[in-house]
Design a protein around this motif. Structure first.
Motif: not given
Ligand SMILES: Nc1ncnc2c1ncn2[C@@H]1O[C@H](COP(=O)(O)OP(=O)(O)OP(=O)(O)O)[C@@H](O)[C@H]1O
Ligand SMILES: [Mg+2]
Lengths: 292, 361
Positions: B44-46, B159-162
């Protein structure tokens, strides 16, 4: 917290050796030095109290004045340049270069050398008839001149060069640890914000690295106060008295010139100066600790 | 900045020998709130970092607002990003954290002030503008991080797991705030999480990922009601969906047979013509209903455990053949461990999966 008598006893007995060393060696030796500076001791210590006479002599002593002058120049330049060069080296390594480990070891090598070796190497390098100037001329740069070490007004800067060369590796190691501690996402956020790299270092990373800079500065400052062997090995205080430094003044008067009174007065002056510089810093640190 | 859509075509990303994403396609509509949901390490982050331009891609194309930005710098992509660790600049005040990027970009000062003021007001940060991040709570820090993204007036917000560093209550609060923000700005948002509640509450559409592959891209309701495979079915929903192994049987009407129990599938929307084959029946705990014992399609089970959950009660049962399942019932249910009860599985709330491939039937 209340400790039982037993554990208190064992705490005290564990700390006792350190406490004794502290009392006898540091406090004892320091007090003896201060007392000697108030006597007219020459080759052998005596107890003839002469008040501040030795300090008057000290302030009138050309060699002492030059030494103090030199240590101020050396201190300011050495600390700031070593911090700067060390930081830049760390930043260079932090760019994920190849063979990072090797480069890091090479940078750290100078630090593992004693001041005497460093001094001798640089004395040779800076010597006009043997070192850099000679090499440049032999390559055909006939006008090349690099004779700082034999000129009285520049000799002290040669000590700075050698000192910075030796200490930068250590500063680099401290700074690199600091840089590696910066959260990867801060770099990402800065990239999204469109900040140029140098701007990130200047405005964001350096302010975050206060602790690294403080640690490095403290280590470098103690090296400044102790500066002795480098001066002996490189220039032996010369030409003339042009690169004399306070620690060398103390040592020479203590052993060669058999003037314990004057030497201890110089040592005491150094101590008071260091305390005057360090005390406010410690006070500030303690205050900051309380606020947190 | 114009609101933009995002179009990702056959994206490939890897680290050394590891292929993280392979041939990934994804289209995000303008003003859509898309959530990337998946277990840890699924990429996901990638994917998000690739959209932001923070990592290099090996192949494929990324378009934002119709413009090919595959090789553009992050700042030139018209995006803004919020990070899990907040990534605030620690020695700068809240105000400077928000304005620094704009200042460096040369935005006029009154414009910066207007944007910072607007974002601060939207996020209730006005009274905190002169504080340092270290003087803020976790929730406030994350609001500052969101503020720093907002002042960029970007076309797409990432948004990355904010919220994953926050405690449950703050998470719920900020979740609502982000949803409100999306409604107000109407901006395109791509939001990474592994928290399915966040995904279900926030998303217009959810992309459920596993192993670098998007398993299902659909509205939260569809994802919840009609998962395309067993992975999606088991990953989404809490308490989790029950799975009961058995087989399909075609007689006068099609049914699912599990041991002595027979579940009528009259009313189940099959994707293709069913065959007599082993299958797995999936049913969510809240879709199981109590029924009278003489109902022909009923199943009887023994109660093993009762978990009161406040609003309702989760009842764990075991079928005669040993399969365990749980179901939700009113909090005032009069049930005791050891009792036997009869339940039915309504055909229109079921999911059936092929036993071997795990695909929905
Ligand atoms: N810089 C990197 N170098 C090598 N491998 C990486 C790197 N970044 C990520 N990976 C690998 O890529 C895969 C996907 O990582 P990614 O960070 O996208 O996962 P994620 O879905 O965001 O997980 P999480 O929910 O834990 O954040 C993982 O297997 C990870 O080990
Ligand atoms: Mg991640």
């Amino acid at each position: 917290m209340r400790l039982s008598l037993n554990s208190r006893l064992s705490t005290i007995s564990a700390l006792l050796p350190a406490l004794l060393v502290m009392l006898v060696v540091y406090i004892g030796a320091t007090s003896w030095t201060v007392w000697m500076s108030l006597t007219n001791s020459r080759m052998l210590p005596n107890n003839n109290f002469v008040g501040l006479r030795q300090y008057e002599l000290l302030l009138g002593n050309d060699r002492w004045i030059t030494s103090v002058h030199n240590i101020v120049i050396y201190g300011v330049l050495f600390v700031s340049l070593a911090l700067l060069v060390g930081f830049l080296l760390a930043v260079a390594i932090d760019q994920r270069v190849r063979a990072e480990d090797t480069i890091r070891s090479i940078y750290l090598y100078p630090y593992s050398m004693s001041f005497v070796v460093t001094g001798l190497v640089w004395q040779w390098l800076l010597n006009p008839t043997l070192g850099i100037q000679h090499v440049l001329r032999s390559w055909g740069f006939e006008g090349a001149t690099f004779d700082w070490i034999v000129r009285p007004e520049t000799a002290i800067y040669c000590l700075v060069i050698a000192g910075v060369w030796q200490a930068s590796g250590l500063v680099m190691a401290i700074m690199l640890a600091g840089l590696r501690g910066v959260d990867e996402e801060i770099w990402k956020a800065a990239r999204v914000d469109g900040l140029p790299k140098w701007r990130v270092y200047v405005s964001i990373i350096i302010p975050m690295m206060g602790a690294s800079f403080a640690t490095a500065a403290v280590l470098l400052s103690t090296a400044v106060v102790r500066l002795y062997d480098l001066s002996v090995a490189m220039t032996n205080g010369g030409p003339g008295i042009a690169s004399e430094v306070p620690a060398k003044f103390v040592m020479d008067h203590l052993f060669e010139r058999a003037n314990i009174g004057l030497a201890t007065a110089a040592a005491t002056t150094m101590l008071i100066t260091v305390i005057a510089v360090v005390a406010p810093y410690l006070y500030w640190r303690a205050r900051k600790g309380e606020v947190r | 900045m114009q609101k933009s859509n995002v179009d990702i075509r056959s994206l490939q990303i890897g680290f050394g020998g590891l292929k993280v994403l392979e041939n990934l396609n994804l289209h995000v509509e303008t003003s859509e709130f898309l959530v990337l949901l998946g277990p840890s390490g699924c990429g996901k982050s990638t994917l998000l970092n690739a959209i932001a331009g923070l990592i290099e891609v090996r192949g494929g194309e990324i378009q934002i607002g119709g413009r090919d930005v595959t090789w553009a710098e992050p700042k030139d992509r018209g995006i803004a990003m919020v990070f899990q660790s907040y990534a605030l600049y620690p020695r700068m005040s809240v105000r400077r954290n928000m304005s620094f990027g704009l200042t460096v970009a040369g935005t006029p000062r009154d414009e910066i002030e207007r944007r910072v003021g607007e974002a601060a007001q939207m996020l209730r940060l006005t009274s905190l503008l002169d504080r340092r991040p270290s003087e803020l709570s976790g929730g406030q820090r994350q609001r500052v991080a969101i503020g720093r993204a907002l002042v960029r007036h970007a076309g797409v917000y990432l948004f990355d797991e904010p919220l994953s560093n926050l405690d449950a209550q703050l998470r719920a609060e900020l979740r609502v705030e982000i949803k409100r923000l999306h409604a107000r700005l109407g901006a395109t948002m791509i939001y990474v999480t592994h928290d399915q509640i966040e995904a279900l509450t926030l998303a217009d559409r959810i992309a459920v990922m596993q192993g670098g592959v998007i398993q299902q891209l659909d509205t939260p309701k569809k994802i919840y009601r009609e998962p395309v495979n067993r992975f999606v079915a088991s990953f989404v929903g809490s308490p989790a969906m029950n799975f009961i192994p058995g087989r399909l049987a075609r007689g006068s009407e099609i049914a699912f047979i599990a041991g002595v129990n027979r579940v009528s599938l009259n009313g189940y929307a099959f994707r293709s013509q069913p065959t007599d084959a082993p299958a797995v029946l999936g049913i969510r705990p809240e879709h199981i209903e109590l029924t009278a014992a003489n109902d022909p399609s009923s199943v009887s089970a023994r109660i093993e455990m009762v978990e009161p959950m406040g609003a309702d009660t989760l009842i764990w049962c075991r079928l005669a053949d040993g399969t365990a399942f749980s179901f939700r019932h009113d909090a005032d249910a009069q049930v005791r461990v050891g009792d036997t009860l009869t339940v039915c599985f309504p055909a229109d709330a079921l999911s059936l999966f092929d036993e071997t491939s795990g695909q929905r039937l």
